[in-house]
Design an enzyme around this catalytic site. Structure first.
Site, PDB file in Angstrom:
ATOM      1  N   ILE A  98       0.866  -1.186   0.000  1.00 46.90           N
ATOM      2  CA  ILE A  98       0.000   0.000   0.000  1.00 46.90           C
ATOM      3  C   ILE A  98       0.900   1.233   0.000  1.00 46.90           C
ATOM      4  CG2 ILE A  98      -1.765   1.251   1.313  1.00 46.90           C
ATOM      5  CD1 ILE A  98      -2.359  -1.696   2.486  1.00 46.90           C
ATOM      6  N   HIS A 115      -7.405  -4.498  -9.924  1.00 43.79           N
ATOM      7  CA  HIS A 115      -7.881  -5.398  -8.867  1.00 43.79           C
ATOM      8  C   HIS A 115      -8.838  -6.423  -9.491  1.00 43.79           C
ATOM      9  CE1 HIS A 115      -8.651  -6.619  -4.774  1.00 43.79           C
ATOM     10  NE2 HIS A 115      -9.940  -6.642  -5.032  1.00 43.79           N
ATOM     11  N   ASP A 148      -5.910   5.889  -4.373  1.00 43.76           N
ATOM     12  CA  ASP A 148      -5.983   6.980  -3.400  1.00 43.76           C
ATOM     13  C   ASP A 148      -5.448   6.456  -2.066  1.00 43.76           C
ATOM     14  OD1 ASP A 148      -7.983   5.479  -2.305  1.00 43.76           O
ATOM     15  OD2 ASP A 148      -9.589   6.945  -2.627  1.00 43.76           O
TER      16      ASP A 148
END
Ligand code: GRF
Length: 328
Positions: A98, A115, A148
């Site tokens: 991440i 994804h 994001d």
């Protein structure tokens, strides 16, 4: 032409999406994209695809001397490489990490992720396909989105729906979805490179621009045919009809929806011409795609008149075809 988009890809594993991107650059689909660098956070088998093409690769290990280093520290090293190559776009392709808010902020709306689910279903897991099978959903798929600060939460660019079969296992579903990942990731990158993506809040608006271009037009020796027809006394109406049949066009129709493409194909086949469509045409979606029409002038004239009564943007496509083939 616009300056090429300088791309970086981040991976952790097998790299099949990286390969799909490299292939799309090599075959000219991503003609406005240059893959500058590939970075992995561990020894990733997928790096070989970049190495084979002479693309610079880096391993910035997340685990050093058996210990996981802080995300901030790791991201800093990765960002330094990205600065060196002055990249415009970063694609995470199976990058199992991440990104820190600092990284996201630096490249806001210029980092993509893929994804293997229809987000927001089954986020934040490397086994979204397993979850889909266990949950019993009938449709799953894949999503390309901007990254994001959250996990798999950023603005969605493109999605492909993939059916789940009764006897699917995690593996069979993953393979079916992967085929579509390899289609939609290059597509999202292409739209970015063409400056067609506009992000407003959570929404990504895609600029649609239908174009029809003449790839080839071919006509047999017109004068010779006219001469013979006159000699044998063919009426001018039949002559013109005949001449329309000897002029063949191959037209590239760009940026239409799968539904529009399917109708074009049906009409052209009914008229004796043809229309080559990409395999994602079978997707029930609004993903823009390009098709190749082949037909003679007579068939294309008929197509134009049929398209006038068709839905969506097909009358517009007809006008553009008419413009290219001419009225006469
Ligand atoms: C893909 O299923 C992708 O959606 C997910 O990780 C997998 C990576 O596969 N984020 P590959 O390394 O691109 O083959």
């Amino acid at each position: 032409m616009k300056e090429k988009t300088k791309l970086a890809v981040l991976i952790s594993g097998r790299g099949s999406n990286l390969k799909a991107i490299i292939d799309a650059i090599k075959n000219g689909y991503l003609d406005n994209v240059e893959l500058k660098v590939v970075i992995a956070n561990k020894e990733a088998p997928g790096l070989k695809y970049a190495k084979d093409e002479g693309i610079p690769t880096y391993i910035v290990p997340r685990i050093v001397n058996g210990k996981k280093i802080a995300r901030e520290e790791h991201d800093k090293k990765v960002m330094k490489i990205l600065e060196k190559y002055q990249v415009d776009l970063i694609c995470m392709a199976g990058y199992l990490q991440i990104l820190t808010p600092k990284f996201i902020e630096r490249y806001r709306n210029r980092i993509m992720n893929i994804h293997p689910s229809i987000l927001p279903a089954f986020p934040g897991t490397t086994r979204a396909q397993k979850k889909a099978v266990e949950y019993g959903v009938k449709i799953s798929g894949c999503t390309v989105h901007f990254a994001d600060e959250g996990v798999d939460t950023g603005p969605i660019i493109i999605q492909a729906a993939v059916p789940v079969k009764d006897n699917d296992t995690e593996e069979t579903l993953a393979n079916r979805i992967l085929e579509f990942e390899h289609i939609i990731y290059p597509k999202a990158i292409k739209m970015f490179s063409e400056g067609r993506l506009r992000v407003v809040g959570r929404k990504v608006y895609i600029k649609k621009e239908i174009r029809v271009r003449k790839v080839i037009s071919y006509s047999f020796n017109r004068e010779k045919i006219v001469k013979i027809m006159n000699q044998i006394g063919v009426s001018s109406e039949i002559l013109n009809n005949f001449l329309d049949k000897i002029q063949t066009f191959v037209l590239l129709v760009e940026d239409i929806t799968p539904r529009e493409a399917t109708i074009l194909k049906q009409e052209m086949l009914a008229l004796g011409g043809d229309c080559a469509v990409p395999k994602e045409c079978v997707l029930n979606g609004l993903i823009p795609l390009n098709v190749l029409l082949i037909g003679n002038k007579k068939q294309l004239k008929k197509l134009v008149s049929k398209l006038k009564n068709q839905p969506f943007d097909l009358p517009k496509v007809g006008d553009k075809i008419k413009h290219i083939i001419g009225d006469g």
